[in-house]
Structure formats: structure tokens, C-alpha cells
Design an enzyme around this catalytic site. Structure first.
Site, PDB file in Angstrom:
ATOM      1  CE1 TYR A 284       0.402  11.981  -1.926  1.00  0.00           C
ATOM      2  CE2 TYR A 284       1.366  13.797  -3.157  1.00  0.00           C
ATOM      3  CZ  TYR A 284       1.220  12.445  -2.948  1.00  0.00           C
ATOM      4  OH  TYR A 284       1.902  11.547  -3.736  1.00  0.00           O
TER       5      TYR A 284
ATOM      6  CB  SER B 230       5.248  13.205  -4.157  1.00  0.00           C
ATOM      7  OG  SER B 230       4.477  13.991  -5.034  1.00  0.00           O
TER       8      SER B 230
HETATM    9  P1  NDP Z   1      -2.391   3.707  -5.216  1.00  0.00           P
HETATM   10  O1  NDP Z   1      -3.583   4.455  -4.749  1.00  0.00           O
HETATM   11  O2  NDP Z   1      -2.468   2.926  -6.475  1.00  0.00           O
HETATM   12  O3  NDP Z   1      -1.834   2.768  -4.072  1.00  0.00           O
HETATM   13  C1  NDP Z   1      -1.736   3.202  -2.757  1.00  0.00           C
HETATM   14  C2  NDP Z   1      -1.318   2.043  -1.899  1.00  0.00           C
HETATM   15  O4  NDP Z   1      -1.328   2.437  -0.520  1.00  0.00           O
HETATM   16  C3  NDP Z   1      -2.278   0.876  -2.037  1.00  0.00           C
HETATM   17  O5  NDP Z   1      -1.576  -0.321  -1.954  1.00  0.00           O
HETATM   18  C4  NDP Z   1      -3.157   1.062  -0.811  1.00  0.00           C
HETATM   19  O6  NDP Z   1      -3.802  -0.108  -0.382  1.00  0.00           O
HETATM   20  C5  NDP Z   1      -2.121   1.502   0.195  1.00  0.00           C
HETATM   21  N1  NDP Z   1      -2.796   2.050   1.358  1.00  0.00           N
HETATM   22  C6  NDP Z   1      -3.639   3.102   1.410  1.00  0.00           C
HETATM   23  N2  NDP Z   1      -4.109   3.262   2.669  1.00  0.00           N
HETATM   24  C7  NDP Z   1      -3.542   2.269   3.416  1.00  0.00           C
HETATM   25  C8  NDP Z   1      -3.632   1.895   4.775  1.00  0.00           C
HETATM   26  N3  NDP Z   1      -4.378   2.582   5.636  1.00  0.00           N
HETATM   27  N4  NDP Z   1      -2.944   0.814   5.202  1.00  0.00           N
HETATM   28  C9  NDP Z   1      -2.182   0.106   4.333  1.00  0.00           C
HETATM   29  N5  NDP Z   1      -2.036   0.429   3.031  1.00  0.00           N
HETATM   30  C10 NDP Z   1      -2.718   1.497   2.581  1.00  0.00           C
HETATM   31  O7  NDP Z   1      -1.249   4.817  -5.322  1.00  0.00           O
HETATM   32  P2  NDP Z   1       0.142   4.832  -6.090  1.00  0.00           P
HETATM   33  O8  NDP Z   1       0.621   3.474  -6.400  1.00  0.00           O
HETATM   34  O9  NDP Z   1       0.025   5.809  -7.184  1.00  0.00           O
HETATM   35  O10 NDP Z   1       1.023   5.503  -4.966  1.00  0.00           O
HETATM   36  C11 NDP Z   1       2.004   4.805  -4.235  1.00  0.00           C
HETATM   37  C12 NDP Z   1       2.936   5.812  -3.600  1.00  0.00           C
HETATM   38  O11 NDP Z   1       3.524   6.606  -4.622  1.00  0.00           O
HETATM   39  C13 NDP Z   1       2.239   6.774  -2.647  1.00  0.00           C
HETATM   40  O12 NDP Z   1       3.083   7.057  -1.553  1.00  0.00           O
HETATM   41  C14 NDP Z   1       2.048   8.011  -3.515  1.00  0.00           C
HETATM   42  O13 NDP Z   1       1.956   9.170  -2.751  1.00  0.00           O
HETATM   43  C15 NDP Z   1       3.310   7.981  -4.344  1.00  0.00           C
HETATM   44  N6  NDP Z   1       3.242   8.741  -5.577  1.00  0.00           N
HETATM   45  C16 NDP Z   1       2.380   8.382  -6.593  1.00  0.00           C
HETATM   46  C17 NDP Z   1       2.381   9.122  -7.766  1.00  0.00           C
HETATM   47  C18 NDP Z   1       1.520   8.767  -8.936  1.00  0.00           C
HETATM   48  O14 NDP Z   1       1.554   9.482  -9.945  1.00  0.00           O
HETATM   49  N7  NDP Z   1       0.757   7.690  -8.922  1.00  0.00           N
HETATM   50  C19 NDP Z   1       3.246  10.281  -7.943  1.00  0.00           C
HETATM   51  C20 NDP Z   1       4.080  10.556  -6.819  1.00  0.00           C
HETATM   52  C21 NDP Z   1       4.065   9.801  -5.685  1.00  0.00           C
HETATM   53  P3  NDP Z   1      -5.377  -0.312  -0.677  1.00  0.00           P
HETATM   54  O15 NDP Z   1      -5.462  -0.731  -2.120  1.00  0.00           O
HETATM   55  O16 NDP Z   1      -5.771  -1.347   0.289  1.00  0.00           O
HETATM   56  O17 NDP Z   1      -6.028   1.025  -0.436  1.00  0.00           O
END
Ligand code: NDP
Length: 252
Positions: free
Chosen positions: A157, A144
Site C-alpha cells: 500500500y 494517502s
Molecule cells: P473502501 O474500501 O470503502 O472503497 C474502496 C473502493 O475501491 C470501493 O468502491 C471498491 O469497490 C473499489 N475497488 C476495490 N477493488 C476494486 C477492483 N478490483 N475493481 C474496481 N473497484 C475496486 O475504501 P475508501 O473509500 O476508504 O478508500 C478509497 C480511496 O481512498 C482508496 O484509494 C484508499 O487508498 C484511499 N484512502 C482512504 C483512506 C481512509 O481513511 N479511508 C485514507 C487514505 C486514503 P468494491 O466495493 O466493489 O470492493
């Protein structure tokens, strides 16, 4: 110049965590092409991802796992490997964020974020390397901007994402000689669930766009394309690298 397909030729089977939505789905779609299989790991339905990847000619198999369940995480890679065959790559994408002033952040919110974003990333990488040692492999971790910056009201985070960069580097050091590449992507502000509240706040949203040299939010496919590069032969001499995909945010 080397073969141009070296930039897109990822292995046959790649595991992506949190592939049902957001950035993970974007990565799955970018990987999913004819002859390739994405093992989509998470706790929600992968139906939408399956539809999108199949439309691009790839294949998805879904594997249910709650990645904060420590015991399930420990055996996940072995179970997937046994069921579907060798994994050419692992993308540690699943992640959550919890907002609270640091003086108020609960222990539960600290543990939850660290367990998913950092511990699961390490444990899955460790299990993957034990099997990939015999045949080489690729690990791509999703960091991130808060792998570099402090942020506000996001202590667990920020700690987790600094940690993701740290383990990317140490694992790259230890495993490069075994043919395992460990690298990371640091996404900027990406349009999806995670940033919905931010985008809904007109003032914050305008301030963010104003600070991004590319003058736009990123989309999941921007991250997917970078992940494909880190899974492909063109990046084979990259170990412990982190690629910011942030519209220029960090260099502003
Ligand atoms: P989302 O919230 O859209 O997606 C998060 C994902 O993680 C979902 O698939 C979710 O599944 C999964 N997840 C959460 N908890 C669990 C769990 N206990 N077991 C299995 N899967 C889990 O977030 P993003 O797509 O935005 O983020 C994806 C990655 O990118 C993360 O690591 C985030 O920190 C990073 N990131 C995102 C940014 C952004 O601007 N969006 C910027 C920088 C980094 P479910 O739907 O079932 O909860």
C-alpha cells in the site's frame, strides 16, 4: 476576486472509480449537482450512490469494471467516452490495502495492491489524456498519508501510494501544456469501511484522534469537497499539487 462559482463549477461529466462506497461515493455526491453526470465505475452495485446523487439533483450512470483486469482497464476510458460522451474529469479513487508484516507479505498481495492502486491509475490516466489532449481535462488521484509516511505492515500500500504521488507529478509535467491538470488528494483517517477495524480498536482509535489536530476523523465529503476544487476552474493553475485533507495530521 474571481467568480465564486469557479470553486464549484466542475465539468459536465466526471468519471469516479470505486464510487459505490466510502470516499468515492463522497466524491460522487459532492460532484453530483444539476447538470452534472457522474460515471460511477466499479464492480459493485452503485444503487446507493445513485440514490444519494439523485437526491442532490445530479445524475449517475454506472459502468461495471474490475480494475485489476488489465485488458478491461486499458479500454475502459474509450468505452465510456464512446457510450456517454467526453469526460471533463477523471478521479482515480478505487484502492485497497493488505496488511502483513513485510517479511510475510505475499507476492499476490503485492501485485493486487499495486495493480489496482498504481497501475490502473496510470493506465486510466494515459487513456484519458489521449482523448482529452484535444479538449483539456482534469485528473484527480487519491493518495494517502502513506504517500508521505512509511506506515507499518502495509508495504504494498505504501509503495502504491508513494507511486501515486510520483505519477501525479510526472503526468502533470508532461500534460500541463496540453491543458490537462493532474493533481492529488492525500486523505487522512476517514470514517468508512477501510478504517472500520482501526476504529473498532478503542486504544488505537483514541491514539489516532489524540494525534489529529482537528480532533476528529474525516468524512468522505471532506475529500469530496477537495475533489470538486481540483476539478473546478479555481484550481486551473495547479499542476502536480497534492492536497492533504487530514485534519492536520501531517503537520503535527
Ligand atoms: P473502501 O474500501 O470503502 O472503497 C474502496 C473502493 O475501491 C470501493 O468502491 C471498491 O469497490 C473499489 N475497488 C476495490 N477493488 C476494486 C477492483 N478490483 N475493481 C474496481 N473497484 C475496486 O475504501 P475508501 O473509500 O476508504 O478508500 C478509497 C480511496 O481512498 C482508496 O484509494 C484508499 O487508498 C484511499 N484512502 C482512504 C483512506 C481512509 O481513511 N479511508 C485514507 C487514505 C486514503 P468494491 O466495493 O466493489 O470492493
Amino acid at each position: 476576486m474571481s467568480d465564486p462559482s469557479a470553486f464549484s463549477r466542475v465539468g459536465r461529466r466526471v468519471l469516479v472509480t470505486g464510487a459505490n462506497t466510502g470516499i468515492g461515493q463522497g466524491i460522487a455526491v459532492s460532484i453530483g449537482r444539476p447538470g452534472r453526470e457522474v460515471v460511477a465505475v466499479g464492480r459493485s452495485s452503485m444503487a446507493e450512490t445513485i440514490e444519494k446523487v439523485e437526491a442532490a439533483g445530479g445524475r449517475v450512470v454506472s459502468f461495471a469494471c474490475d480494475l485489476v483486469d488489465g485488458e478491461a482497464v486499458k479500454t475502459l476510458i474509450d468505452r465510456v467516452w464512446e457510450k456517454y460522451g467526453p469526460l471533463d474529469g477523471l478521479v482515480n479513487n478505487a484502492g485497497i490495502i493488505r496488511l502483513a508484516a513485510s517479511v510475510e507479505l505475499s507476492e499476490a498481495d503485492w501485485d493486487h495492491v499495486i495493480d489496482l492502486n498504481l497501475k490502473a491509475t496510470f493506465v486510466l490516466s494515459q487513456a484519458y489524456a489521449r482523448l482529452a489532449y484535444e479538449r483539456a481535462g482534469r485528473i484527480v488521484n487519491i493518495g494517502s498519508l502513506l504517500s508521505f509516511q512509511g506506515g507499518i505492515r502495509v508495504a504494498s500500500y505504501t509503495a502504491s501510494k508513494h507511486g501515486v504521488l510520483g505519477i501525479t507529478r510526472i503526468l502533470a509535467n508532461e500534460w500541463a501544456s496540453q491543458g490537462i491538470n493532474v493533481d492529488a488528494i492525500a486523505p487522512g483517517y476517514i470514517v468508512f469501511n477501510n478504517t472500520e477495524a482501526l476504529r473498532a480498536d478503542a486504544d488505537r482509535s483514541a491514539a489516532i484522534i489524540d494525534r489529529i489536530p482537528a480532533v476528529r476523523w474525516g468524512i468522505p465529503e471532506d475529500i469530496g469537497d477537495a475533489a470538486v476544487f481540483l476539478l473546478a476552474p479555481a484550481s486551473s493553475y495547479m499542476h502536480g499539487a497534492v492536497i492533504p485533507v487530514d485534519g492536520g495530521w501531517l503537520v503535527r
